[in-house]
Design a protein around this motif. Structure first.
Motif, PDB file in Angstrom:
ATOM      1  N   LYS A  14       4.259   0.634   1.043  1.00 29.28           N
ATOM      2  CA  LYS A  14       5.154   1.659   0.488  1.00 29.28           C
ATOM      3  C   LYS A  14       3.894   2.903  -0.168  1.00 29.28           C
ATOM      4  N   ASP A  15       3.237   2.093  -1.039  1.00 33.59           N
ATOM      5  CA  ASP A  15       2.461   2.847  -1.999  1.00 33.59           C
ATOM      6  C   ASP A  15       0.762   2.795  -1.541  1.00 33.59           C
ATOM      7  N   THR A  16       0.350   1.875  -0.721  1.00 32.81           N
ATOM      8  CA  THR A  16      -1.208   1.776  -0.333  1.00 32.81           C
ATOM      9  C   THR A  16      -1.315   1.604   1.044  1.00 32.81           C
ATOM     10  N   MET A  17      -2.508   1.779   1.534  1.00 33.80           N
ATOM     11  CA  MET A  17      -2.961   1.224   3.031  1.00 33.80           C
ATOM     12  C   MET A  17      -4.315   0.655   2.874  1.00 33.80           C
ATOM     13  N   ALA A  18      -4.392  -0.546   3.454  1.00 32.38           N
ATOM     14  CA  ALA A  18      -5.566  -1.291   3.371  1.00 32.38           C
ATOM     15  C   ALA A  18      -6.221  -0.910   4.757  1.00 32.38           C
ATOM     16  N   VAL A  19      -7.570  -0.585   4.932  1.00 33.90           N
ATOM     17  CA  VAL A  19      -8.270  -0.009   5.931  1.00 33.90           C
ATOM     18  C   VAL A  19      -9.593  -1.049   6.259  1.00 33.90           C
ATOM     19  N   VAL A  20      -9.687  -1.263   7.490  1.00 33.18           N
ATOM     20  CA  VAL A  20     -10.687  -2.224   7.930  1.00 33.18           C
ATOM     21  C   VAL A  20     -11.530  -1.658   9.018  1.00 33.18           C
ATOM     22  N   ILE A  21     -12.663  -1.926   9.458  1.00 36.03           N
ATOM     23  CA  ILE A  21     -13.243  -1.482  10.672  1.00 36.03           C
ATOM     24  C   ILE A  21     -13.882  -2.581  11.259  1.00 36.03           C
ATOM     25  N   ALA A  36      -4.411   5.301  -1.404  1.00 37.72           N
ATOM     26  CA  ALA A  36      -2.919   5.738  -1.445  1.00 37.72           C
ATOM     27  C   ALA A  36      -2.416   6.183   0.005  1.00 37.72           C
ATOM     28  N   ASN A  37      -1.166   5.669  -0.003  1.00 37.92           N
ATOM     29  CA  ASN A  37      -0.503   5.976   1.167  1.00 37.92           C
ATOM     30  C   ASN A  37       0.196   7.271   1.055  1.00 37.92           C
ATOM     31  N   ILE A  38      -0.647   8.554   0.938  1.00 39.64           N
ATOM     32  CA  ILE A  38      -0.361   9.817   0.862  1.00 39.64           C
ATOM     33  C   ILE A  38      -1.058  10.716   2.122  1.00 39.64           C
ATOM     34  N   PRO A  39      -0.442  11.402   2.934  1.00 38.28           N
ATOM     35  CA  PRO A  39      -1.161  11.885   4.120  1.00 38.28           C
ATOM     36  C   PRO A  39      -2.340  12.586   3.602  1.00 38.28           C
ATOM     37  N   GLU A  40      -2.403  13.339   2.505  1.00 36.28           N
ATOM     38  CA  GLU A  40      -4.033  14.123   2.314  1.00 36.28           C
ATOM     39  C   GLU A  40      -4.809  13.009   1.892  1.00 36.28           C
ATOM     40  N   THR A  41      -4.499  12.080   1.199  1.00 37.68           N
ATOM     41  CA  THR A  41      -5.576  10.928   1.092  1.00 37.68           C
ATOM     42  C   THR A  41      -5.860  10.136   2.214  1.00 37.68           C
ATOM     43  N   ILE A  42      -4.989   9.748   2.971  1.00 36.58           N
ATOM     44  CA  ILE A  42      -5.393   9.430   4.307  1.00 36.58           C
ATOM     45  C   ILE A  42      -6.254  10.201   5.335  1.00 36.58           C
ATOM     46  N   ALA A  43      -6.059  11.359   5.401  1.00 34.32           N
ATOM     47  CA  ALA A  43      -6.575  12.171   6.348  1.00 34.32           C
ATOM     48  C   ALA A  43      -8.126  12.392   5.828  1.00 34.32           C
ATOM     49  N   ARG A  44      -8.409  12.383   4.400  1.00 36.54           N
ATOM     50  CA  ARG A  44      -9.800  12.444   3.658  1.00 36.54           C
ATOM     51  C   ARG A  44     -10.350  11.296   3.847  1.00 36.54           C
ATOM     52  N   GLU A  45      -9.811  10.374   3.488  1.00 34.08           N
ATOM     53  CA  GLU A  45     -10.535   9.135   3.561  1.00 34.08           C
ATOM     54  C   GLU A  45     -10.876   8.679   5.041  1.00 34.08           C
ATOM     55  N   LEU A  46     -10.061   8.876   6.065  1.00 36.62           N
ATOM     56  CA  LEU A  46     -10.255   8.387   7.517  1.00 36.62           C
ATOM     57  C   LEU A  46     -11.416   9.529   7.909  1.00 36.62           C
TER      58      LEU A  46
END
Length: 63
Positions: A14-21, A36-46
């Protein structure tokens, strides 16, 4: 032209997303962290992860 494969995985809560490559040839996976599991944060980090993959490619290779 040498082609490299990289895979980006994620595990959402709900609140976070773990990222693995993961490397497509060796299968080696590396934990990049939680965001953070927020669209803006996800787009920036990815977009940063995708940029970093491009920078790591040898000259003449494509992702």
């Amino acid at each position: 032209m040498k082609k490299l494969n990289k895979y980006i995985g994620h595990d959402e809560s709900k609140d976070t997303m773990a990222v693995v490559i993961a490397d497509g040839t060796s299968g080696e996976a590396r934990f990049l962290g939680e965001i953070a599991n927020i669209p803006e944060t996800i787009a920036r980090e990815l977009s940063g992860v995708i940029w970093a993959i491009g920078q790591a490619l040898p000259q003449g290779a494509s992702a």
